[in-house]
Design an enzyme around this catalytic site. Structure first.
Site, PDB file in Angstrom:
ATOM      1  CD  GLU A  54     -32.556  13.968  -6.252  1.00  8.82           C
ATOM      2  OE1 GLU A  54     -31.387  13.234  -7.088  1.00  8.82           O
ATOM      3  OE2 GLU A  54     -33.741  13.624  -7.456  1.00  8.82           O
ATOM      4  CB  SER A  57     -31.379  11.346  -4.101  1.00  6.45           C
ATOM      5  OG  SER A  57     -30.028  11.950  -4.813  1.00  6.45           O
ATOM      6  CE1 TYR A  95     -25.263  11.857  -3.683  1.00  8.55           C
ATOM      7  CE2 TYR A  95     -27.424  11.220  -2.987  1.00  8.55           C
ATOM      8  CZ  TYR A  95     -27.055  11.888  -4.090  1.00  8.55           C
ATOM      9  OH  TYR A  95     -27.239  11.184  -4.998  1.00  8.55           O
ATOM     10  NE  ARG A 114     -26.850   4.383  -9.961  1.00  5.86           N
ATOM     11  CZ  ARG A 114     -27.696   5.014  -9.625  1.00  5.86           C
ATOM     12  NH1 ARG A 114     -26.812   6.749  -9.923  1.00  5.86           N
ATOM     13  NH2 ARG A 114     -28.635   5.652  -8.832  1.00  5.86           N
ATOM     14  CG  ASP A 135     -30.039   2.208  -8.703  1.00  6.69           C
ATOM     15  OD1 ASP A 135     -28.657   2.399  -9.081  1.00  6.69           O
ATOM     16  OD2 ASP A 135     -31.342   3.158  -8.793  1.00  6.69           O
ATOM     17  CD  GLU A 150     -34.269   4.568  -8.637  1.00 12.97           C
ATOM     18  OE1 GLU A 150     -34.487   5.447  -9.532  1.00 12.97           O
ATOM     19  OE2 GLU A 150     -34.922   4.471  -7.263  1.00 12.97           O
ATOM     20  CG  ASN A 192     -31.025   6.681 -11.028  1.00 16.86           C
ATOM     21  OD1 ASN A 192     -31.495   7.437 -10.446  1.00 16.86           O
ATOM     22  ND2 ASN A 192     -30.638   5.375 -10.512  1.00 16.86           N
ATOM     23  N   GLY A 240     -25.513  11.388 -10.452  1.00 13.50           N
ATOM     24  CA  GLY A 240     -24.637  11.604  -9.902  1.00 13.50           C
ATOM     25  C   GLY A 240     -23.283  11.474  -9.861  1.00 13.50           C
TER      26      GLY A 240
END
Length: 307
Positions: free
Chosen positions: A21, A149, A215, A254, A256, A269, A271, A275
Site C-alpha cells: 500500500e 486496501s 482509490y 475505521r 468496515d 475488519e 483499520n 487512508g
C-alpha cells in the site's frame, strides 16, 4: 513560536514504507503533512523505506503521526520501534495494531466477545475447496489475512474459481481467508477518540468495494447520512466501539461492516491507520460531523500515545 508549535513540538509524518500500500500511503502522508504545515506545525516527512529508523531518534521528533498503511506500518512493527525509541505516536499500540491487521485473529477475538463477523475458512494448498464452497456458499470473498486496501482480494462466484482466488491472495500472504458473502448494504464506522463519527454507506458501481473503487474510480457513491434509522445507526456505532475496544485499539480507526437483508450487522475488519487521501472515508465522516480535514489531522495528533 506559535501555540501549535509549542503544543506539539517537532512532528514527523511517517509515510510510504515497504508495504503493498506504499503509493496510497504516500498520498495519505502528503495530505496529512500539508494539513499540519497549514496550521503552523513544525512537521517533516519521513519515509522508512528510504531512511533508517535510527534517524527518527537523531531527528529529535517530539511525536510522529503514522500515515503508513499495511505491513511494517499498521501491523505493530513500527509501533514497537517507536516504543523502543521513546517517541510518542498516533493510533493503536503494538498488540492492537498487530491483531487488527490480521483478519483471522481479529475474527477469533470478535467471535469470543460476541461481535458478529461473517463465517469463514482458512485456505492453503491442502484445502478441500469443494468442501469450503459447500460450507460457505457462493459468492465467497477471498482475501490475504494481513493486507489492506482490498489488495489480493477476489469475489468468487463459481466453485472452480476458488482455488485460483486462493493462489492470487497467497502471493501477498501465506495466511488466506475465505469469507461468507453477506448480501446487503456496505457501511463504514470511523472512530475518533471515544466518539464514533457518522456512518457512511458505500455504493460501488463494481461488484464490490475493491482497490479500484477505493482509490481510482470517481463513480463510487458515498451516502452520508447513511440512510439508516437513527436508533439503528446508534446501535451499530455502539457495537463498532465495542469491536474497537475488544482489539485494544486506541486513538482512531475505521471499521468496515455489512448489513444483511434483515439488517443484522457483520463486522469485517478494523483499520488502525486508515487512508487520508481525497477518496478516504474518515475525512468524509469527519466532515459530516462538522470537522474539516485540518481539524481532523490535528485531533489525531492530539490523541498520540505519549506513554
Amino acid at each position: 513560536m506559535s501555540e501549535v508549535m509549542k503544543a506539539f513540538g517537532k512532528v514527523g509524518v511517517l509515510l510510504g514504507g515497504r508495504s503493498a500500500e506504499r503509493e496510497v500511503s504516500l498520498k495519505s502522508g502528503a495530505a496529512v503533512l500539508a494539513a499540519l504545515l497549514r496550521q503552523g506545525v513544525d512537521a517533516h516527512a519521513f519515509d522508512p523505506a528510504e531512511r533508517d529508523l535510527p534517524e527518527l531518534a537523531r531527528e529529535h521528533f517530539d511525536r510522529v503521526i503514522i500515515a503508513l498503511h499495511g505491513r511494517y506500518g499498521e501491523d505493530g512493527t513500527i509501533q514497537g520501534a517507536l516504543e523502543l525509541l521513546g517517541i510518542p505516536y498516533t493510533g493503536s499500540g503494538v498488540m492492537a495494531s498487530a491483531l487488527a491487521l490480521d483478519k483471522w485473529r481479529t475474527k477469533l477475538l470478535w467471535q469470543a466477545a460476541g461481535v458478529p463477523t461473517p463465517e469463514y475458512a482458512l485456505l492453503d494448498a491442502e484445502t478441500d475447496f469443494e468442501a469450503v464452497v459447500q460450507q460457505l456458499g457462493l459468492p465467497i470473498f477471498v482475501k490475504p489475512a494481513r493486507e489492506g486496501s482490498s489488495i489480493g482480494m477476489s469475489r468468487v462466484t463459481a466453485a472452480a474459481d476458488l482455488k485460483p482466488a486462493w493462489e492470487k491472495a497467497a502471493k501477498f500472504d501465506a495466511l488466506v481467508l475465505a469469507e461468507r458473502f453477506i448480501a446487503g448494504g456496505e457501511y463504514t464506522c470511523a472512530i475518533l477518540g471515544d466518539s464514533v463519527l457518522p456512518m457512511i454507506r458505500l455504493v460501488p458501481k463494481k461488484d464490490f468495494y475493491d482497490f479500484e473503487a477505493k482509490y481510482l474510480r470517481d463513480d463510487t457513491e458515498y451516502r452520508v447520512p447513511c440512510g439508516l434509522p437513527a436508533a439503528e445507526e446508534q446501535a451499530i456505532q455502539a457495537l463498532a466501539l465495542k469491536a474497537f475496544k475488544v482489539l485494544g485499539c486506541s486513538g482512531w480507526a475505521r471499521l468496515d461492516v455489512m448489513l444483511d437483508a434483515a439488517g443484522k450487522p457483520y463486522f469485517l475488519e478494523a483499520n488502525t491507520s486508515p487512508g487520508m487521501t481525497d477518496h478516504s472515508l474518515v475525512p468524509m465522516a469527519a466532515r459530516a460531523a462538522g470537522m474539516d480535514f485540518d481539524t481532523l489531522v490535528l485531533k489525531i495528533l492530539e490523541l498520540a500515545r505519549v506513554g
